[in-house]
Design an enzyme around this catalytic site. Structure first.
Site: not given
Ligand code: PMP
Length: 404
Positions: A117, A194, A197, A220, A362
């Protein structure tokens, strides 16, 4: 798993019952979490840590109990290793800045992976720019899994940190982080995971994994927005400088200089999101009341059911089909050789009450590598069931008819 616990699921969208399949972006909240926010502001809202008065003490106890609940949830050795942040992005930015200040010099290397991401890419790119360091990434195999042999080759004398997602937010693939951590640790290189997910979908035990850092988001995992976590091993956190200055993170401030607070407060400048931490605690309680075996089994079955029903539709191409996944299915629909733009599918699904995510999610470097403009992503939470998949498949077939 009681859908009635989630008030929003009875909403109608475009006069159709809501079918919510965008959980990887954000999950819905059980009533217990909504109630916790109302309760906090109705009964004990007060700034924490500094107050001698009753409400401040109540709020402080709730915040610190939440920290302990998070520590137990990911099996951290101590709640001192739990830093509350705004979310995964904030956690990764904090780490990139702080770790970079302490340990990154010109020519050093940081490794991420090809499925990250943007929030696990850009903070490291910014750090590399600042320090004239080099960002490398683990390439992908044909089947979009990480090429671990290539990773072995990337690890070198200049590698200072590895940061990878446990689960890809685009593909849902569960990455072999145990092996990544083992290989990095053989060379005494720390690893950040990270967990945005993974933490909502599988039991993550930081001591069993032996990861050095873990970042994740409350929103999430059925908790509120604006609260997240950066876990770090105490030995590492003690060696890192604070990334932000202000109240709470100090011992003493003099014109001659400032001394910093102990863990975890050294990394929590300013008034923390104590209502968010309280509601996150309720979300954790909710997940644990359902239980990991039930959550993991249910979401695995739903993912497999979804892949098998999608596979029956002509022209559907599922990415990384059949690989171990955590609650995400990504696909595109073709009319002959012609890709139907995911945005068109998403729009037609939305008109039928079905919420999915379309686009690059993203993760532009991954989407570029897949050579598509984006994908349609279906992602599950613990409240989804087969009727949601069936409604989605019916809506998709209708969209396909309208578009072809
Ligand atoms: N890393 C991953 C793998 C994600 O899926 C996401 C959210 N889509 C993020 C980071 C960023 O998370 P947040 O927008 O809650 O900071």
């Amino acid at each position: 798993m009681n859908r009635n616990d989630f008030p929003i699921l009875t909403e109608q969208v475009h006069h159709r019952p809501l079918v919510y399949l965008d959980n990887a972006a954000t999950s819905q909240k059980p009533q217990a979490v909504v109630d916790a926010i109302v309760e906090a502001y109705s009964h004990w809202n007060s700034n924490i840590h500094r107050g001698v008065h009753h409400l401040s003490q109540v709020a402080t106890i709730h915040h610190e109990e939440a920290r302990q609940a998070v520590a137990r949830f990911i099996h951290a050795d101590s709640s001192d290793e739990i830093i509350f942040t705004k979310g995964t992005t904030d956690s990764l930015n904090a780490l990139a800045f702080s770790f970079g200040e302490a340990f990154i010099h010109e020519g050093d290397e940081i490794i991420v992976s090809g499925v990250e991401h943007h929030s696990n890419i850009v903070p490291w790119q910014m750090l590399c720019e600042r320090k004239k360091a080099v960002l490398r990434h683990i390439p992908l195999r044909e089947d979009l899994s990480l090429d671990i042999e290539a990773f072995r080759g990337l690890l070198g004398d200049r590698t200072r940190l590895v940061s990878v997602a446990q689960v890809s937010n685009v593909l849902g693939i569960i990455n072999p982080i145990e092996e990544i951590i083992r290989l990095a640790h053989e060379r005494h290189i720390p690893v950040c995971i990270d967990g945005a997910q993974s933490v909502p979908h599988m039991q993550v035990d930081v001591q069993a994994l032996d990861c050095d850092f873990l970042a994740f988001s409350g929103h999430k995992m059925y908790g509120p927005t604006g609260i997240g976590v950066l876990y770090g091993k105490r030995e590492w956190l003690n060696r890192l400088p604070p990334h932000e200055g202000g109240g709470e993170m100090i011992h003493h401030v003099r014109w001659s200089g400032t001394t910093y607070n102990d863990l975890p407060y050294k990394f929590e400048a300013g008034t923390p999101n104590f209502v968010g931490s309280y509601a996150l605690h309720r979300a954790i309680d909710y997940m644990l009341s359902v239980g990991w075996p039930a959550i993991e089994k249910h979401e695995r079955e739903l993912t497999e059911y979804c892949e098998s029903r999608l596979g029956d539709i002509d022209g559907v191409r599922i990415y990384a089909a059949g690989q171990p996944k955590a609650g995400v299915v990504s696909f595109n629909l073709y009319a002959g050789n012609q890709l139907i733009h995911p945005f068109d599918i998403g729009t037609l699904l939305d008109q039928q009450g079905v919420a999915v995510r379309t686009g690059h999610h993203c993760a532009e470097p991954l989407i570029d590598e897949m050579q598509v403009p984006g994908t349609v992503r279906v992602s599950f939470g613990l409240y989804n069931d087969k009727s949601d998949v069936d409604a989605f498949i019916t809506a998709l077939r209708k969209a396909q008819m309208m578009l072809s």
